[in-house]
Design a protein around this motif. Structure first.
Motif, PDB file in Angstrom:
ATOM      1  N   PRO A  74       0.792  -1.239   0.000  1.00 55.38           N
ATOM      2  CA  PRO A  74       0.000   0.000   0.000  1.00 55.38           C
ATOM      3  C   PRO A  74       0.820   1.283   0.000  1.00 55.38           C
ATOM      4  O   PRO A  74       0.381   2.292  -0.524  1.00 55.38           O
ATOM      5  N   ASN A  75       2.003   1.251   0.609  1.00 51.57           N
ATOM      6  CA  ASN A  75       2.756   2.496   0.778  1.00 51.57           C
ATOM      7  C   ASN A  75       4.223   2.165   0.999  1.00 51.57           C
ATOM      8  O   ASN A  75       4.683   2.034   2.131  1.00 51.57           O
ATOM      9  N   LEU A  76       4.958   2.040  -0.068  1.00 50.41           N
ATOM     10  CA  LEU A  76       6.325   1.533   0.008  1.00 50.41           C
ATOM     11  C   LEU A  76       7.294   2.480   0.696  1.00 50.41           C
ATOM     12  O   LEU A  76       8.373   2.068   1.124  1.00 50.41           O
ATOM     13  N   GLY A  96      15.923 -19.023  -4.878  1.00 53.43           N
ATOM     14  CA  GLY A  96      16.167 -18.809  -6.298  1.00 53.43           C
ATOM     15  C   GLY A  96      15.110 -17.998  -7.017  1.00 53.43           C
ATOM     16  O   GLY A  96      15.003 -18.064  -8.245  1.00 53.43           O
ATOM     17  N   TYR A  97      14.336 -17.208  -6.277  1.00 56.68           N
ATOM     18  CA  TYR A  97      13.286 -16.383  -6.878  1.00 56.68           C
ATOM     19  C   TYR A  97      13.697 -14.916  -6.877  1.00 56.68           C
ATOM     20  O   TYR A  97      14.418 -14.455  -5.981  1.00 56.68           O
ATOM     21  N   SER A  98      13.200 -14.189  -7.864  1.00 54.58           N
ATOM     22  CA  SER A  98      13.330 -12.732  -7.900  1.00 54.58           C
ATOM     23  C   SER A  98      11.984 -12.115  -7.537  1.00 54.58           C
ATOM     24  O   SER A  98      10.946 -12.774  -7.615  1.00 54.58           O
ATOM     25  N   VAL A  99      12.003 -10.838  -7.141  1.00 53.72           N
ATOM     26  CA  VAL A  99      10.797 -10.153  -6.677  1.00 53.72           C
ATOM     27  C   VAL A  99      10.573  -8.883  -7.484  1.00 53.72           C
ATOM     28  O   VAL A  99      11.499  -8.095  -7.698  1.00 53.72           O
ATOM     29  N   ILE A 100       9.342  -8.699  -7.955  1.00 48.28           N
ATOM     30  CA  ILE A 100       8.911  -7.441  -8.559  1.00 48.28           C
ATOM     31  C   ILE A 100       7.861  -6.840  -7.632  1.00 48.28           C
ATOM     32  O   ILE A 100       6.891  -7.518  -7.271  1.00 48.28           O
ATOM     33  N   SER A 101       8.039  -5.580  -7.230  1.00 55.02           N
ATOM     34  CA  SER A 101       7.090  -4.960  -6.298  1.00 55.02           C
ATOM     35  C   SER A 101       6.322  -3.839  -6.978  1.00 55.02           C
ATOM     36  O   SER A 101       6.811  -3.211  -7.929  1.00 55.02           O
ATOM     37  N   ALA A 102       5.114  -3.600  -6.492  1.00 51.36           N
ATOM     38  CA  ALA A 102       4.265  -2.516  -6.985  1.00 51.36           C
ATOM     39  C   ALA A 102       3.675  -1.780  -5.791  1.00 51.36           C
ATOM     40  O   ALA A 102       3.238  -2.408  -4.822  1.00 51.36           O
ATOM     41  N   ASN A 103       3.665  -0.463  -5.872  1.00 52.21           N
ATOM     42  CA  ASN A 103       3.130   0.388  -4.806  1.00 52.21           C
ATOM     43  C   ASN A 103       1.719   0.821  -5.199  1.00 52.21           C
ATOM     44  O   ASN A 103       1.542   1.534  -6.188  1.00 52.21           O
ATOM     45  N   SER A 104       0.705   0.390  -4.447  1.00 54.70           N
ATOM     46  CA  SER A 104      -0.675   0.764  -4.788  1.00 54.70           C
ATOM     47  C   SER A 104      -1.019   2.186  -4.372  1.00 54.70           C
ATOM     48  O   SER A 104      -2.062   2.705  -4.780  1.00 54.70           O
ATOM     49  N   ILE A 110      -5.150   1.310  -8.622  1.00 54.20           N
ATOM     50  CA  ILE A 110      -3.739   0.999  -8.871  1.00 54.20           C
ATOM     51  C   ILE A 110      -3.443  -0.438  -8.441  1.00 54.20           C
ATOM     52  O   ILE A 110      -2.679  -1.148  -9.094  1.00 54.20           O
ATOM     53  N   GLU A 111      -4.058  -0.861  -7.354  1.00 50.25           N
ATOM     54  CA  GLU A 111      -3.881  -2.241  -6.881  1.00 50.25           C
ATOM     55  C   GLU A 111      -4.348  -3.252  -7.931  1.00 50.25           C
ATOM     56  O   GLU A 111      -3.642  -4.216  -8.246  1.00 50.25           O
ATOM     57  N   THR A 112      -5.551  -3.025  -8.487  1.00 51.10           N
ATOM     58  CA  THR A 112      -6.081  -3.957  -9.488  1.00 51.10           C
ATOM     59  C   THR A 112      -5.227  -3.959 -10.753  1.00 51.10           C
ATOM     60  O   THR A 112      -5.026  -5.014 -11.366  1.00 51.10           O
ATOM     61  N   GLN A 113      -4.708  -2.793 -11.127  1.00 46.87           N
ATOM     62  CA  GLN A 113      -3.840  -2.729 -12.304  1.00 46.87           C
ATOM     63  C   GLN A 113      -2.536  -3.487 -12.049  1.00 46.87           C
ATOM     64  O   GLN A 113      -2.015  -4.168 -12.942  1.00 46.87           O
ATOM     65  N   ALA A 114      -2.010  -3.370 -10.833  1.00 43.61           N
ATOM     66  CA  ALA A 114      -0.780  -4.087 -10.481  1.00 43.61           C
ATOM     67  C   ALA A 114      -0.991  -5.598 -10.570  1.00 43.61           C
ATOM     68  O   ALA A 114      -0.136  -6.328 -11.091  1.00 43.61           O
ATOM     69  N   ILE A 115      -2.129  -6.062 -10.075  1.00 39.72           N
ATOM     70  CA  ILE A 115      -2.442  -7.488 -10.155  1.00 39.72           C
ATOM     71  C   ILE A 115      -2.542  -7.923 -11.612  1.00 39.72           C
ATOM     72  O   ILE A 115      -2.019  -8.978 -12.010  1.00 39.72           O
ATOM     73  N   ASP A 116      -3.197  -7.114 -12.435  1.00 39.82           N
ATOM     74  CA  ASP A 116      -3.334  -7.417 -13.861  1.00 39.82           C
ATOM     75  C   ASP A 116      -1.960  -7.484 -14.526  1.00 39.82           C
ATOM     76  O   ASP A 116      -1.687  -8.369 -15.350  1.00 39.82           O
ATOM     77  N   GLU A 124       5.102 -16.350 -10.763  1.00 37.38           N
ATOM     78  CA  GLU A 124       4.835 -17.653 -10.151  1.00 37.38           C
ATOM     79  C   GLU A 124       3.817 -17.553  -9.014  1.00 37.38           C
ATOM     80  O   GLU A 124       3.110 -18.510  -8.709  1.00 37.38           O
ATOM     81  N   GLY A 125       3.760 -16.389  -8.372  1.00 41.58           N
ATOM     82  CA  GLY A 125       2.840 -16.190  -7.265  1.00 41.58           C
ATOM     83  C   GLY A 125       2.841 -14.734  -6.853  1.00 41.58           C
ATOM     84  O   GLY A 125       3.686 -13.935  -7.307  1.00 41.58           O
ATOM     85  N   ILE A 126       1.885 -14.374  -5.991  1.00 42.57           N
ATOM     86  CA  ILE A 126       1.705 -12.974  -5.585  1.00 42.57           C
ATOM     87  C   ILE A 126       1.555 -12.882  -4.072  1.00 42.57           C
ATOM     88  O   ILE A 126       0.874 -13.711  -3.452  1.00 42.57           O
ATOM     89  N   ILE A 127       2.192 -11.869  -3.486  1.00 41.34           N
ATOM     90  CA  ILE A 127       2.007 -11.514  -2.080  1.00 41.34           C
ATOM     91  C   ILE A 127       1.384 -10.124  -2.048  1.00 41.34           C
ATOM     92  O   ILE A 127       1.853  -9.218  -2.754  1.00 41.34           O
ATOM     93  N   ALA A 128       0.321  -9.944  -1.259  1.00 41.73           N
ATOM     94  CA  ALA A 128      -0.398  -8.666  -1.308  1.00 41.73           C
ATOM     95  C   ALA A 128      -0.835  -8.202   0.076  1.00 41.73           C
ATOM     96  O   ALA A 128      -1.112  -9.005   0.954  1.00 41.73           O
TER      97      ALA A 128
END
Length: 341
Positions: A74-76, A96-104, A110-116, A124-128
């Protein structure tokens, strides 16, 4: 010159127009045997009509078979969410995973667009963690339908479908309120975020339980829950102090805590002599104000690592739904150090 931003057709757009799931559209475009020939042709025709173009970055990522996790926060810029992300990244890297983050930015849109975007990138998966304006969970229900692993932390929803990691905010708030009572406060205010957030509900419940156990009347005028916005909280707290005259405040998170701290000062009151204060905030910033802040401190790095561990279990094929609690710590300092009455 036309400055209007061009809208790129997404899988979600096609699915909405055809009234089918995103998963169906994705499989049809790949000519999957799971989708009938008629539906495949229908999807492909619409994709051509709408000039749908798969994300080339996503395609290249998929070709290289990367192991990527998407994280929505929500607020990075706050220490708490940065520390959670740090925990996620540390745990992901070990596997062995990389992470891409999005700030809603606390925005549902913005949250729904990030999920899209994450769906289009084939993560591979999402943390929210929910934005404060999120009350519609259909974008997460779509993820469940698509079989994409998802884990919530902090602010959660759909607990029967997704694993989540939370703190013991109810117990921590009760302990903090009890400390204020033990040191002489009786008119204790609670300043929280939006009431629909489960995190707000837990912390408010703990505060109310402490008042009930000590047979202190609950005054609705002292319970203020609304937008997590610094300027709004600052103004509303100054008004609260003038009209209701609480002798202590329990604050929901770091933004609200420091807005309340400055509101007390702006009202010309002393901390803690006139108004004691305890906030849910990080230990680093709590120690850098005068007087030093009494705080309910999250183990944010551990929360991130735990959320990532659960996600990796889901990615590996574990279909269990787990609810983990990472306890918080009450750190007593100067802002609540009244002498017992």
């Amino acid at each position: 010159m036309n400055n209007r931003k061009q809208h790129r057709t997404s899988l979600k757009d096609l699915a909405k127009e055809l009234n089918v799931s995103i998963a169906t559209v994705s499989r049809a475009l790949r000519s999957s045997s799971e989708i009938g020939h008629e539906m495949q042709e229908k999807v492909k025709a619409l994709a051509k009509l709408r000039n749908y173009r798969p994300n080339p970055f996503a395609q290249s990522l998929r070709k290289e078979a990367p192991k990527i996790i998407g994280v929505v926060l929500p607020n990075l810029v706050t220490h708490y969410y940065a520390a959670v992300l740090d925990g996620i990244e540390d745990e992901a890297k070990r596997s062995g995973y990389s992470v891409i983050s999005a700030n809603s930015h606390e925005s549902f849109d913005i949250e729904t667009q990030a999920i899209d975007n994450f769906i289009n990138l084939h993560v591979e998966g999402i943390i929210a963690c929910l934005s404060q304006s999120t009350t519609d969970y259909s974008h997460f229900e779509e993820i469940a339908e698509m079989g994409i692993p998802l884990v919530f932390f902090g602010r959660t929803c759909l607990k029967e479908r997704f694993s989540c990691v939370t703190a013991n905010g109810d117990q921590a708030a009760q302990m903090a309120t009890q400390h204020l009572i033990d040191t002489g406060s009786r008119r204790i205010a609670f300043i929280g975020g939006p009431n629909h957030l489960d995190m707000v509900q837990r912390r408010k419940h703990g505060y109310l339980e402490a008042l009930r156990e000590n047979q202190i009347p609950i005054e609705r005028e002292l319970v203020k829950c609304g937008s997590i916005d610094y300027d709004a909280v600052l103004s509303n707290t100054v008004t609260l102090l003038k009209e209701q005259k609480p002798d202590a405040i329990v604050a929901f998170n770091d933004i609200i805590t420091f807005a309340a701290f400055n509101a007390i000062r702006e009202a010309g009151l002393r901390i803690p002599d006139d108004v004691a204060l305890i906030g849910f905030t990080d230990d680093v910033h709590a120690a850098f104000v005068t007087p030093q802040m009494s705080a309910i401190v999250d183990q944010a790095h551990q929360m991130g690592a735990t959320a990532c561990q659960l996600l990796l279990k889901n990615i590996a094929g574990d279909t269990g739904v787990y609810h983990k609690i990472v306890p918080q710590k009450l750190v007593i300092r100067g802002t609540s150090a009244k002498k017992p009455q």
